[in-house]
Design an enzyme around this catalytic site. Structure first.
Site, PDB file in Angstrom:
ATOM      1  N   ASP A  49       0.838  -1.204   0.000  1.00 29.38           N
ATOM      2  CA  ASP A  49       0.000   0.000   0.000  1.00 29.38           C
ATOM      3  C   ASP A  49       0.877   1.259   0.000  1.00 29.38           C
ATOM      4  O   ASP A  49       0.370   2.376  -0.130  1.00 29.38           O
ATOM      5  CB  ASP A  49      -1.007  -0.016   1.158  1.00 29.38           C
ATOM      6  CG  ASP A  49      -0.350  -0.098   2.518  1.00 29.38           C
ATOM      7  OD1 ASP A  49       0.893  -0.234   2.593  1.00 29.38           O
ATOM      8  OD2 ASP A  49      -1.088  -0.036   3.529  1.00 29.38           O
ATOM      9  N   LYS A 118      -1.255  -9.596   2.471  1.00 32.21           N
ATOM     10  CA  LYS A 118      -0.541  -9.162   3.676  1.00 32.21           C
ATOM     11  C   LYS A 118      -1.444  -8.209   4.436  1.00 32.21           C
ATOM     12  O   LYS A 118      -2.142  -7.389   3.828  1.00 32.21           O
ATOM     13  CB  LYS A 118       0.774  -8.462   3.321  1.00 32.21           C
ATOM     14  CG  LYS A 118       1.503  -7.942   4.566  1.00 32.21           C
ATOM     15  CD  LYS A 118       2.937  -7.511   4.285  1.00 32.21           C
ATOM     16  CE  LYS A 118       3.077  -6.131   3.723  1.00 32.21           C
ATOM     17  NZ  LYS A 118       2.522  -5.050   4.562  1.00 32.21           N
ATOM     18  N   GLU A 186       9.080  -4.565  10.602  1.00 34.32           N
ATOM     19  CA  GLU A 186       9.481  -3.240  10.097  1.00 34.32           C
ATOM     20  C   GLU A 186       9.974  -2.341  11.229  1.00 34.32           C
ATOM     21  O   GLU A 186       9.301  -2.177  12.250  1.00 34.32           O
ATOM     22  CB  GLU A 186       8.290  -2.560   9.367  1.00 34.32           C
ATOM     23  CG  GLU A 186       8.683  -1.186   8.819  1.00 34.32           C
ATOM     24  CD  GLU A 186       7.731  -0.607   7.791  1.00 34.32           C
ATOM     25  OE1 GLU A 186       6.795  -1.305   7.354  1.00 34.32           O
ATOM     26  OE2 GLU A 186       7.945   0.567   7.415  1.00 34.32           O
TER      27      GLU A 186
END
Ligand code: KIV
Length: 277
Positions: A49, A118, A186
């Site tokens: 995204d 995801k 992340e």
């Protein structure tokens, strides 16, 4: 396999089987030509995204829609033959209930042919991940910095420092137990990423995490130097295509103004019938 035989795209179970093995290579991608270029080099391609920020100029991924993910998912699918396609579920398309998540994940997979979706979130999304996996939807999880939650995380900060490390470990364990076949980590401290990689039974895919993760991912436009609005510390620019594009466009503008372009080799003669064009 002959030298010319193409490898088949990995399945989620093939990615899962790479735990502790050869590092898994992945990148984000949003267009057909780039998918064609990276296909032979990566194990999976994520239509992230991040497309909203790097291609559409949006301020965050919160504004990204299902329509955008499907449009770019279809474009990337057309360029792939040997890498697996994973598509991000956009903000607001899965958090409400497992049923909402199933409806939208199935829609994404049906429209794009993706092998997996995801979604962001740890412990709080475990029930949803289990619901999807039990109904045939492979899920890649995403914990640590989850950009769809920047409004509650207070910005793009490193996650899991100090006491917060235990909660991040619990998130990674929860998504693994729920059936995710891999988990993106992340922007977490290197030592924590290494600990999660050692203790969690599914592959960890690092971005701003550690070289010790089971695989790595970067945003394509970041690593090619095409997105230059800002650069996170964890981004390594492997090329400076933005600079190259700027120089090429400036040269084109100069050539047009100087009437150097188009040159004789770019224009057409008066074609007589039957003459060579
Ligand atoms: O949207 C995206 O590009 C991502 C990667 C940063 C993992 O989620």
């Amino acid at each position: 396999m002959s030298a010319t035989a193409k490898k088949r795209a990995p399945l989620p179970e093939d990615i899962l089987a790479r735990k502790g093995g050869e590092p898994i290579v992945s990148l984000t991608c949003y267009t057909t030509p780039m998918a064609e270029i990276m296909d032979e080099h990566v194990d999976f391609v994520l239509v992230g995204d991040s497309v909203g920020m790097v291609l559409h100029g949006l301020k965050s991924t919160v504004e990204v829609t299902m329509e955008m993910m499907i449009l770019h998912g279809k474009a990337v699918a057309r360029g792939l033959s040997s890498a697996m396609l994973v598509v991000d579920m956009p903000f607001g398309s899965y958090e409400e209930s497992p049923e909402q998540a199933f409806r939208n994940a199935a829609h994404i997979m049906r429209e794009t042919g993706a092998g997996a979706v995801k979604l962001e979130g740890g412990t709080q999304m475990a029930q949803t991940i289990r619901f999807l996996v039990d109904r045939g939807i492979p899920v890649m999880a995403h914990v640590g910095l989850t950009p769809q939650s920047i409004n509650t995380l207070g910005g793009y900060k490193v996650q899991g420092r100090g006491d917060a490390g235990d909660a991040l470990m619990a998130d990674a364990q929860a998504v693994a137990e729920a059936g995710a076949f891999s988990v993106v980590l992340e922007k977490v401290p290197e030592s924590l990423a290494d600990k999660v990689t050692a203790e969690v039974p599914i592959p960890t895919i690092g971005i701003g995490a550690s070289a010790g993760c089971d695989g790595q991912i970067l945003v394509l436009d970041d690593m090619l130097g095409l997105f230059t609005a800002f650069k996170a510390k964890f981004v390594k620019r492997f090329a400076n295509l933005g600079e190259d594009a700027g120089a090429a466009i400036a040269d084109y503008a100069r050539a047009v103004k100087a009437r150097e372009f188009p040159g004789p080799e770019h224009v057409f003669g008066d074609a007589a019938p039957g003459a060579k064009k």
